[in-house]
Write an enzyme that holds these catalytic residues in place. Sequence first.
Site, PDB file in Angstrom:
ATOM      1  N   SER A   1     -99.161  -9.178  52.265  1.00  0.00           N
ATOM      2  CA  SER A   1     -99.789  -8.501  51.136  1.00  0.00           C
ATOM      3  C   SER A   1     -99.081  -7.207  50.799  1.00  0.00           C
ATOM      4  O   SER A   1     -98.265  -6.690  51.569  1.00  0.00           O
ATOM      5  CB  SER A   1    -101.265  -8.215  51.448  1.00  0.00           C
ATOM      6  OG  SER A   1    -101.368  -7.218  52.443  1.00  0.00           O
ATOM      7  N   LYS A   2     -99.432  -6.655  49.625  1.00  0.00           N
ATOM      8  CA  LYS A   2     -98.826  -5.413  49.172  1.00  0.00           C
ATOM      9  C   LYS A   2     -99.214  -4.230  50.056  1.00  0.00           C
ATOM     10  O   LYS A   2     -98.613  -3.162  49.946  1.00  0.00           O
ATOM     11  CB  LYS A   2     -99.221  -5.156  47.715  1.00  0.00           C
ATOM     12  CG  LYS A   2     -98.572  -6.121  46.735  1.00  0.00           C
ATOM     13  CD  LYS A   2     -98.879  -5.769  45.297  1.00  0.00           C
ATOM     14  CE  LYS A   2     -98.157  -6.712  44.338  1.00  0.00           C
ATOM     15  NZ  LYS A   2     -98.438  -6.395  42.925  1.00  0.00           N
ATOM     16  N   ARG A   3    -100.218  -4.418  50.898  1.00  0.00           N
ATOM     17  CA  ARG A   3    -100.590  -3.333  51.811  1.00  0.00           C
ATOM     18  C   ARG A   3     -99.502  -3.086  52.834  1.00  0.00           C
ATOM     19  O   ARG A   3     -99.418  -2.014  53.415  1.00  0.00           O
ATOM     20  CB  ARG A   3    -101.901  -3.681  52.539  1.00  0.00           C
ATOM     21  CG  ARG A   3    -103.114  -3.792  51.629  1.00  0.00           C
ATOM     22  CD  ARG A   3    -104.394  -3.829  52.439  1.00  0.00           C
ATOM     23  NE  ARG A   3    -104.358  -4.885  53.441  1.00  0.00           N
ATOM     24  CZ  ARG A   3    -104.733  -6.140  53.200  1.00  0.00           C
ATOM     25  NH1 ARG A   3    -105.136  -6.493  51.992  1.00  0.00           N
ATOM     26  NH2 ARG A   3    -104.702  -7.054  54.158  1.00  0.00           N
ATOM     27  N   HIS A   4     -98.675  -4.088  53.064  1.00  0.00           N
ATOM     28  CA  HIS A   4     -97.570  -3.943  54.007  1.00  0.00           C
ATOM     29  C   HIS A   4     -96.341  -3.449  53.239  1.00  0.00           C
ATOM     30  O   HIS A   4     -95.962  -4.033  52.230  1.00  0.00           O
ATOM     31  CB  HIS A   4     -97.266  -5.278  54.688  1.00  0.00           C
ATOM     32  CG  HIS A   4     -98.407  -5.786  55.515  1.00  0.00           C
ATOM     33  ND1 HIS A   4     -99.459  -6.477  54.959  1.00  0.00           N
ATOM     34  CD2 HIS A   4     -98.670  -5.686  56.847  1.00  0.00           C
ATOM     35  CE1 HIS A   4    -100.320  -6.805  55.922  1.00  0.00           C
ATOM     36  NE2 HIS A   4     -99.873  -6.332  57.070  1.00  0.00           N
TER      37      HIS A   4
END
Length: 461
Positions: A253-256
């Site tokens: 995900s974009k959180r990473h």
Amino acid sequence: MNVRTRIAPSPTGFPHIGTIYQVLIDYAYARKHTGKFILRIEDTDRMRFVEGAEEVIYKALSWFGLDADEDPRVGGPFAPYRQSERLDMYKKYAEILLTNGHAYHCFCTRERLEQMRKDQEANHQAPMYDKLCLKLSKDEVRKKLEEGLPHVIRMNVAEHEKIIVHDLISGDVEFDSSVIDHQVIMKSDGFPTYHLGVVVDDHLMEITHVFRGKEWLPSTPKHVLLYKYFGWEMPVHAHLPLILNEDGKGKLSKRHGHASVEYYQKLGYLPEAVLNYLSNIVWNHPEGKEMYTLKEFIKYFDITQITSQAPRFDLKKLDWVNSHYIKSMPEEELIKRLLAFDSRIPNDHSVLKKIIPLVKERIHTLSEFWSLAGFFYEKPSVFETPKMADMVSALKNVLEKTKWSHDAMEAAIREKVEKENWKVKDFFMQLRIAVTGKTVGPPLLESLVVLGKEETLSRLS
């Protein structure tokens, strides 16, 4: 068949590495079959729209060498290629669905829908629209429209109908229409939702093959129905396995940080190495190769041979692949890449040709060059461990009288070590720290030869 594939990203931020993975498949399939690869911008979600994000998408694809044949910039026979510029088309086809009874107006307020969802959750029911507005008569609908009441348009999905999605990777997948929501296809602001927009655009742009992530498979029955309602032939579909986090827990995900294309650009990964890695995690070269060019991937690629198992994204493996590309790269090309990547590196090919052989085997990314070789250009101001004055002074005295070659320096240093009864590793470590500021780096004496006697003695002083 004139093969036409497409990618349809939303301009909502930095491109995701998963988007590049999908682009790679679309691009390779189109090129293999002498077809066209199209880039369409799906910018109908105005709440998430980010100014400038479209340009970032173009730059990312160009960085990887995956430019489209048709897109909003270069145009094409099916322009415009931005959904926000195609609103009249969606309105036209929504009206066709309304006329044929395959869609209906919904006037439910946001408050009513939120309460409906809460009640369904409390009763452990699947969150679906309760079809209240489907029961409105034509006169009631006409009256509400004349009053100007806010409304959306929803799909009218028949119950207990078997829907089959034909997929090149997963095979035939069967769904029951009774569990398919009466999806909003046209929002109250006049913009289509994804489902109507993608079906209309793919048909009008004559897209023949749709490759997308497996998370979209549950929504594909809605598209099957829309193609059926319009009487259109549906493109061939293949739902690609999702790329998982390194621990295998959930989609990357974009959180990473490493989910963004920008991450790889800033750290100095080579685009061809990233593409090689992305292809290799879902497909196997027929000759068992791990390293191959994009051209070779296109030659051998077969969409039906893509694994259905979701791969984990392994940064360490990518580092290994990238380091292999760096080691295999011709010297002049590597110099060109380094100079383009890091503005701190002086444009002096003669010096770089001396430094590169010392660091080429040690770096995984272009950004690591400066951390290893920056001392050639800048005197260290920070030292990783304290310097021992007596050893540094002794080193200066020894090297002042020494011929400036690897063998001569090594012989003189070892002679001094034996005379003073010091440990060889400590003496060499003090030399490295005093000159480079670091405890680890490229071969020391070879580095001093490149650095030069005058500069080395100056640093020891």
